[in-house]
Design a protein around this motif. Structure first.
Motif, PDB file in Angstrom:
ATOM      1  N   THR A  22     -13.056   3.673  22.606  1.00 63.34           N
ATOM      2  CA  THR A  22     -12.061   3.832  21.540  1.00 63.34           C
ATOM      3  C   THR A  22     -10.658   3.797  22.130  1.00 63.34           C
ATOM      4  OG1 THR A  22     -13.587   5.025  20.115  1.00 63.34           O
ATOM      5  CG2 THR A  22     -11.231   5.462  19.775  1.00 63.34           C
ATOM      6  N   ILE A  23      -9.760   3.073  21.459  1.00 61.51           N
ATOM      7  CA  ILE A  23      -8.390   2.884  21.949  1.00 61.51           C
ATOM      8  C   ILE A  23      -7.432   3.462  20.904  1.00 61.51           C
ATOM      9  CG2 ILE A  23      -6.655   1.141  22.605  1.00 61.51           C
ATOM     10  CD1 ILE A  23      -9.282  -0.737  23.036  1.00 61.51           C
ATOM     11  N   VAL A  24      -6.543   4.348  21.341  1.00 62.15           N
ATOM     12  CA  VAL A  24      -5.619   5.009  20.408  1.00 62.15           C
ATOM     13  C   VAL A  24      -4.171   4.697  20.787  1.00 62.15           C
ATOM     14  CG1 VAL A  24      -4.866   7.209  19.418  1.00 62.15           C
ATOM     15  CG2 VAL A  24      -7.271   6.889  20.057  1.00 62.15           C
ATOM     16  N   PHE A  25      -3.455   4.106  19.845  1.00 58.17           N
ATOM     17  CA  PHE A  25      -2.024   3.849  20.028  1.00 58.17           C
ATOM     18  C   PHE A  25      -1.233   4.921  19.293  1.00 58.17           C
ATOM     19  CE2 PHE A  25      -3.712  -0.293  20.978  1.00 58.17           C
ATOM     20  CZ  PHE A  25      -2.830  -0.814  21.909  1.00 58.17           C
ATOM     21  N   ALA A  26      -0.114   5.303  19.874  1.00 58.70           N
ATOM     22  CA  ALA A  26       0.797   6.239  19.211  1.00 58.70           C
ATOM     23  C   ALA A  26       2.210   5.712  19.347  1.00 58.70           C
ATOM     24  CB  ALA A  26       0.688   7.620  19.836  1.00 58.70           C
ATOM     25  N   THR A  27       3.003   5.885  18.297  1.00 61.92           N
ATOM     26  CA  THR A  27       4.387   5.424  18.369  1.00 61.92           C
ATOM     27  C   THR A  27       5.303   6.340  17.562  1.00 61.92           C
ATOM     28  OG1 THR A  27       5.907   3.598  17.909  1.00 61.92           O
ATOM     29  CG2 THR A  27       4.015   3.804  16.442  1.00 61.92           C
ATOM     30  N   ASP A  28       6.531   6.462  18.047  1.00 64.01           N
ATOM     31  CA  ASP A  28       7.570   7.204  17.317  1.00 64.01           C
ATOM     32  C   ASP A  28       8.455   6.236  16.534  1.00 64.01           C
ATOM     33  OD1 ASP A  28       8.893   5.940  19.342  1.00 64.01           O
ATOM     34  OD2 ASP A  28       9.767   7.752  20.219  1.00 64.01           O
ATOM     35  N   ARG A  44      10.690   0.348  14.423  1.00 63.34           N
ATOM     36  CA  ARG A  44      10.734  -1.008  14.977  1.00 63.34           C
ATOM     37  C   ARG A  44       9.372  -1.508  15.437  1.00 63.34           C
ATOM     38  NH1 ARG A  44      15.650   0.781  18.043  1.00 63.34           N
ATOM     39  NH2 ARG A  44      14.343   0.916  19.895  1.00 63.34           N
ATOM     40  N   VAL A  45       8.322  -0.719  15.213  1.00 63.65           N
ATOM     41  CA  VAL A  45       7.006  -1.044  15.772  1.00 63.65           C
ATOM     42  C   VAL A  45       6.059  -1.552  14.682  1.00 63.65           C
ATOM     43  CG1 VAL A  45       4.999  -0.106  16.983  1.00 63.65           C
ATOM     44  CG2 VAL A  45       7.290   0.628  17.631  1.00 63.65           C
ATOM     45  N   GLY A  46       5.362  -2.643  14.979  1.00 66.17           N
ATOM     46  CA  GLY A  46       4.453  -3.232  13.997  1.00 66.17           C
ATOM     47  C   GLY A  46       3.032  -3.369  14.514  1.00 66.17           C
ATOM     48  N   ILE A  99       0.849  -1.205   0.000  1.00 67.15           N
ATOM     49  CA  ILE A  99       0.000   0.000   0.000  1.00 67.15           C
ATOM     50  C   ILE A  99       0.876   1.243   0.000  1.00 67.15           C
ATOM     51  CG2 ILE A  99      -1.737   1.311   1.284  1.00 67.15           C
ATOM     52  CD1 ILE A  99      -2.849  -1.355   2.319  1.00 67.15           C
ATOM     53  N   LEU A 100       1.874   1.274   0.866  1.00 70.19           N
ATOM     54  CA  LEU A 100       2.826   2.380   0.855  1.00 70.19           C
ATOM     55  C   LEU A 100       4.157   1.942   1.442  1.00 70.19           C
ATOM     56  CD1 LEU A 100       3.333   3.908   3.857  1.00 70.19           C
ATOM     57  CD2 LEU A 100       0.978   4.527   3.486  1.00 70.19           C
ATOM     58  N   ARG A 101       5.213   2.603   0.999  1.00 68.99           N
ATOM     59  CA  ARG A 101       6.545   2.277   1.532  1.00 68.99           C
ATOM     60  C   ARG A 101       7.411   3.521   1.456  1.00 68.99           C
ATOM     61  NH1 ARG A 101       7.654  -2.809  -0.286  1.00 68.99           N
ATOM     62  NH2 ARG A 101       7.040  -3.483   1.780  1.00 68.99           N
ATOM     63  N   SER A 102       8.092   3.830   2.560  1.00 64.43           N
ATOM     64  CA  SER A 102       9.133   4.855   2.567  1.00 64.43           C
ATOM     65  C   SER A 102      10.251   4.348   3.471  1.00 64.43           C
ATOM     66  CB  SER A 102       8.557   6.186   3.047  1.00 64.43           C
ATOM     67  OG  SER A 102       8.130   6.066   4.384  1.00 64.43           O
ATOM     68  N   ASP A 103      11.193   5.219   3.803  1.00 59.37           N
ATOM     69  CA  ASP A 103      12.384   4.802   4.564  1.00 59.37           C
ATOM     70  C   ASP A 103      12.084   3.850   5.720  1.00 59.37           C
ATOM     71  OD1 ASP A 103      13.856   6.243   2.916  1.00 59.37           O
ATOM     72  OD2 ASP A 103      14.256   7.926   4.278  1.00 59.37           O
ATOM     73  N   ASN A 104      11.238   4.321   6.637  1.00 54.58           N
ATOM     74  CA  ASN A 104      11.019   3.536   7.863  1.00 54.58           C
ATOM     75  C   ASN A 104       9.540   3.226   8.092  1.00 54.58           C
ATOM     76  OD1 ASN A 104      10.241   6.091   8.315  1.00 54.58           O
ATOM     77  ND2 ASN A 104      11.235   6.331  10.315  1.00 54.58           N
ATOM     78  N   LEU A 105       8.768   3.320   7.018  1.00 55.09           N
ATOM     79  CA  LEU A 105       7.324   3.097   7.132  1.00 55.09           C
ATOM     80  C   LEU A 105       6.849   2.213   5.990  1.00 55.09           C
ATOM     81  CD1 LEU A 105       4.532   4.054   8.428  1.00 55.09           C
ATOM     82  CD2 LEU A 105       4.531   5.784   6.634  1.00 55.09           C
TER      83      LEU A 105
END
Ligand SMILES: [Zn+2]
Length: 298
Positions: A282-288, A192-194, A158-164
């Motif tokens: 509703t549950i919201v996850f956030a990651t750097d 590093r997060v999936g 669907i999409l791809r960039s450096d770290n995503l």
């Protein structure tokens, strides 16, 4: 002459005090601005995954670090207002990617309303079809907006960039007895997060994903397949995903008695923290891309 010295001295003292006050104020402001800037940069650089409480059904909003948005499923017909309002409240104007995991009402019921209400980019759906009105409504909304449907199947990026990256890793086949096994399964990786969003994929599709590429299944957050039904979240699959968090999207006291105890037991045995939309809203996850945080409505 000497009589002026005390006055001059006090004036110098006052000037020095003023100077110190100005320097402190400038430093303080610079500090605040720095803090604000850092917060803004961090937010812009983050990935968010929102598991909306839509009662019995699935609806997941993914906000990519570059500002693009993806919606995976849209809940049942009666949650149209909830979904559209939530997206608007969160400042979503365009859904760059829309994934309808499979054509069951608890996943695509409100998709026609969402397609009508927002600018839409690409639409992904598995090859499976049904004869229901809700499915026909979705196809009509897609057609009315002049959109085309890309067939969701394992191996589609669907999409791809450096770290995503966002990839579809199931379905592998095109013939299944259960419509659930046609579910488009989305794997999102940021740093590093999936995140693994499984729709209603059952053990048969899970086995195919394991045979396809077990190593790519590893994820920190698993959207538990089929609302915690015992038909999904097989032990070998759970072992390969090895999540820290499991999200189950469902209504309290649902007709199907989800989640099934055997699934909750498997998750507990694997040491996974379970978050349920019927309990937490509703549950919201956030990651750097390194750390994960989450917040819940209740
Ligand atoms: Zn479902």
């Amino acid at each position: 002459m000497y009589g002026h010295w005390p006055a001059i001295c006090s004036r110098i003292k006052a000037a020095v005090k003023r100077l110190i006050a100005v320097v402190l104020a400038v430093l303080l402001l610079a500090g605040c601005a720095g803090g604000r800037l850092q917060t803004a940069v961090e937010k812009a650089a983050g990935l968010e995954v929102h598991f909306l409480d839509v009662g019995q059904g699935d609806c997941i909003l993914v906000r990519f670090p570059d500002g693009r948005n993806m919606l995976v499923d849209a809940g049942s017909t009666k949650s149209a207002g909830t979904v559209v309002n939530y997206l608007k409240k969160n400042g979503v104007r365009k859904l760059d990617f829309v994934v309808a995991t499979h054509p069951h009402e608890d996943h695509i019921g409100s998709l026609d309303a969402v397609i009508k209400a927002f600018e839409i980019g690409e639409v992904f759906m598995p090859g499976a079809t049904t004869t229901t009105k809700t499915f026909r409504d979705v196809l009509a909304a897609v057609r009315d907006k002049g959109l085309k449907i890309t067939t969701a199947r394992a191996g589609l990026n669907i999409l791809r960039s450096d770290n995503l990256s966002a990839d579809i890793i199931a379905p592998h086949g095109s013939q299944y007895e259960s419509l659930n096994n046609h579910s488009a399964v989305v794997k999102i990786t940021y740093g590093r997060v999936g995140f693994l969003l499984t729709g209603d994929a059952e053990a048969q599709s899970e086995a195919e994903m394991l045979a396809g590429s077990a190593s790519s299944l590893k994820a920190d957050v698993l959207k538990v397949g089929h609302h915690g039904s015992k038909t999904s979240t097989s032990t070998p699959f759970l072992k390969a995903v090895a999540p820290r968090y499991a999200v189950i999207s469902l209504a309290a006291d649902n007709d199907y008695h989800y989640p099934h105890k055997v699934v909750l037991d498997r998750l507990k045995k694997a040491g996974v923290q379970v978050l349920r939309t019927d309990q937490k809203g509703t549950i919201v996850f956030a990651t750097d891309g390194k750390d994960i945080t989450f917040s819940t409505e209740k």
